[in-house]
Design a protein around this motif. Structure first.
Motif, PDB file in Angstrom:
ATOM      1  N   GLU A   2       0.826  -1.201   0.000  1.00 52.01           N
ATOM      2  CA  GLU A   2       0.000   0.000   0.000  1.00 52.01           C
ATOM      3  C   GLU A   2       0.866   1.259   0.000  1.00 52.01           C
ATOM      4  O   GLU A   2       0.530   2.253  -0.645  1.00 52.01           O
ATOM      5  CB  GLU A   2      -0.955  -0.001   1.200  1.00 52.01           C
ATOM      6  CG  GLU A   2      -2.098  -0.994   1.076  1.00 52.01           C
ATOM      7  CD  GLU A   2      -1.668  -2.450   1.307  1.00 52.01           C
ATOM      8  OE1 GLU A   2      -0.638  -2.694   1.979  1.00 52.01           O
ATOM      9  OE2 GLU A   2      -2.340  -3.351   0.793  1.00 52.01           O
ATOM     10  N   GLU A   8       2.043   1.811  -3.453  1.00 51.03           N
ATOM     11  CA  GLU A   8       0.958   2.336  -4.280  1.00 51.03           C
ATOM     12  C   GLU A   8       0.757   3.827  -4.021  1.00 51.03           C
ATOM     13  O   GLU A   8       0.525   4.600  -4.953  1.00 51.03           O
ATOM     14  CB  GLU A   8      -0.334   1.559  -4.033  1.00 51.03           C
ATOM     15  CG  GLU A   8      -0.303   0.173  -4.637  1.00 51.03           C
ATOM     16  CD  GLU A   8      -1.606  -0.593  -4.483  1.00 51.03           C
ATOM     17  OE1 GLU A   8      -2.645   0.029  -4.176  1.00 51.03           O
ATOM     18  OE2 GLU A   8      -1.579  -1.813  -4.689  1.00 51.03           O
ATOM     19  N   HIS A  39       0.906 -15.538  -4.619  1.00 52.48           N
ATOM     20  CA  HIS A  39      -0.534 -15.264  -4.674  1.00 52.48           C
ATOM     21  C   HIS A  39      -0.858 -13.909  -4.051  1.00 52.48           C
ATOM     22  O   HIS A  39      -1.804 -13.234  -4.462  1.00 52.48           O
ATOM     23  CB  HIS A  39      -1.339 -16.379  -3.998  1.00 52.48           C
ATOM     24  CG  HIS A  39      -1.213 -17.690  -4.686  1.00 52.48           C
ATOM     25  ND1 HIS A  39      -1.417 -17.860  -6.034  1.00 52.48           N
ATOM     26  CD2 HIS A  39      -0.892 -18.915  -4.212  1.00 52.48           C
ATOM     27  CE1 HIS A  39      -1.238 -19.109  -6.371  1.00 52.48           C
ATOM     28  NE2 HIS A  39      -0.908 -19.782  -5.284  1.00 52.48           N
ATOM     29  N   PHE A  40      -0.081 -13.510  -3.055  1.00 55.70           N
ATOM     30  CA  PHE A  40      -0.257 -12.197  -2.439  1.00 55.70           C
ATOM     31  C   PHE A  40      -0.023 -11.094  -3.463  1.00 55.70           C
ATOM     32  O   PHE A  40      -0.745 -10.096  -3.500  1.00 55.70           O
ATOM     33  CB  PHE A  40       0.711 -12.047  -1.254  1.00 55.70           C
ATOM     34  CG  PHE A  40       0.793 -10.641  -0.733  1.00 55.70           C
ATOM     35  CD1 PHE A  40      -0.219 -10.118   0.050  1.00 55.70           C
ATOM     36  CD2 PHE A  40       1.876  -9.830  -1.028  1.00 55.70           C
ATOM     37  CE1 PHE A  40      -0.155  -8.818   0.533  1.00 55.70           C
ATOM     38  CE2 PHE A  40       1.959  -8.530  -0.555  1.00 55.70           C
ATOM     39  CZ  PHE A  40       0.940  -8.019   0.230  1.00 55.70           C
ATOM     40  N   ALA A  66      -0.313 -11.397  -6.744  1.00 58.11           N
ATOM     41  CA  ALA A  66      -1.226 -11.515  -7.883  1.00 58.11           C
ATOM     42  C   ALA A  66      -2.333 -10.467  -7.850  1.00 58.11           C
ATOM     43  O   ALA A  66      -2.693  -9.911  -8.898  1.00 58.11           O
ATOM     44  CB  ALA A  66      -1.826 -12.914  -7.936  1.00 58.11           C
ATOM     45  N   LYS A  67      -2.830 -10.138  -6.677  1.00 59.63           N
ATOM     46  CA  LYS A  67      -3.911  -9.159  -6.603  1.00 59.63           C
ATOM     47  C   LYS A  67      -3.433  -7.736  -6.870  1.00 59.63           C
ATOM     48  O   LYS A  67      -4.244  -6.840  -7.058  1.00 59.63           O
ATOM     49  CB  LYS A  67      -4.632  -9.247  -5.250  1.00 59.63           C
ATOM     50  CG  LYS A  67      -3.784  -8.914  -4.058  1.00 59.63           C
ATOM     51  CD  LYS A  67      -4.566  -9.126  -2.771  1.00 59.63           C
ATOM     52  CE  LYS A  67      -3.672  -8.889  -1.572  1.00 59.63           C
ATOM     53  NZ  LYS A  67      -4.362  -9.164  -0.326  1.00 59.63           N
ATOM     54  N   HIS A  68      -2.123  -7.530  -6.919  1.00 60.20           N
ATOM     55  CA  HIS A  68      -1.555  -6.205  -7.181  1.00 60.20           C
ATOM     56  C   HIS A  68      -1.029  -6.049  -8.605  1.00 60.20           C
ATOM     57  O   HIS A  68      -0.596  -4.969  -8.982  1.00 60.20           O
ATOM     58  CB  HIS A  68      -0.425  -5.914  -6.190  1.00 60.20           C
ATOM     59  CG  HIS A  68      -0.872  -5.890  -4.766  1.00 60.20           C
ATOM     60  ND1 HIS A  68      -1.487  -4.792  -4.192  1.00 60.20           N
ATOM     61  CD2 HIS A  68      -0.812  -6.839  -3.802  1.00 60.20           C
ATOM     62  CE1 HIS A  68      -1.778  -5.066  -2.934  1.00 60.20           C
ATOM     63  NE2 HIS A  68      -1.388  -6.300  -2.668  1.00 60.20           N
ATOM     64  N   ALA A 123      -2.431  -5.965 -11.587  1.00 62.05           N
ATOM     65  CA  ALA A 123      -3.126  -4.993 -12.450  1.00 62.05           C
ATOM     66  C   ALA A 123      -2.671  -3.571 -12.115  1.00 62.05           C
ATOM     67  O   ALA A 123      -2.412  -2.768 -13.028  1.00 62.05           O
ATOM     68  CB  ALA A 123      -4.634  -5.124 -12.306  1.00 62.05           C
ATOM     69  N   GLN A 147      -0.534 -16.760 -17.765  1.00 64.36           N
ATOM     70  CA  GLN A 147      -1.731 -16.119 -17.233  1.00 64.36           C
ATOM     71  C   GLN A 147      -1.653 -14.594 -17.256  1.00 64.36           C
ATOM     72  O   GLN A 147      -2.668 -13.912 -17.207  1.00 64.36           O
ATOM     73  CB  GLN A 147      -2.038 -16.613 -15.825  1.00 64.36           C
ATOM     74  CG  GLN A 147      -1.045 -16.163 -14.773  1.00 64.36           C
ATOM     75  CD  GLN A 147      -1.305 -16.814 -13.423  1.00 64.36           C
ATOM     76  OE1 GLN A 147      -1.850 -17.907 -13.343  1.00 64.36           O
ATOM     77  NE2 GLN A 147      -0.907 -16.148 -12.365  1.00 64.36           N
TER      78      GLN A 147
END
Length: 132
Positions: free
Chosen positions: A2, A5, A54-55, A57-59, A61, A98
């Protein structure tokens, strides 16, 4: 993640050359931090994907949006292009097929093309690696 970001959303007065330099350094540092995180979480034991991936992966994009933003910004430097190309390559290496739909966008391809046409041989090498 965060905090990174938040740093990527920094805005400065583009008429002030010192602030433009600061912004480019900040962007470069953010790209390098993302690269370190991806590389650190890419491989687990026996060369298998790390569960921590996997943590990230959500970031992905958001990271790709940031790469597109800085790579196509008029104040970017060749260092930004080089680091962006390296991060693109690391993301593809970590996530495999992917992630290809996200990477196969015109803006991302333009960044890789800029890297392949760069003056610096290091930037060209990184861009060529990321393209393969």
């Amino acid at each position: 993640m965060e905090t990174l970001e938040q740093a990527t959303r920094a805005e400065v007065d583009l008429s002030d050359p010192d602030m433009v330099d600061y912004l480019n350094q900040l962007w470069s540092s953010c790209l390098e931090a993302y690269t370190g995180i991806i590389q650190g979480m890419k491989e687990g034991e026996n060369g298998q994907a790390s569960p921590q991936l996997h943590f990230i992966a959500k970031h992905v994009a958001f990271i790709m949006d940031f790469i597109q933003h800085v790579g196509n910004d008029p104040v970017r430097t060749e260092d930004i292009i080089s680091t962006s190309c390296g991060l693109i390559g690391d993301l593809v290496s970590a996530f495999g097929a992917q992630i290809l739909p996200i990477v196969d966008k015109e803006q991302v391809q333009n960044i890789l093309t800029q890297g392949r046409r760069a003056k610096s041989s290091r930037t060209r090498t990184v861009a060529n690696w990321a393209t393969k």
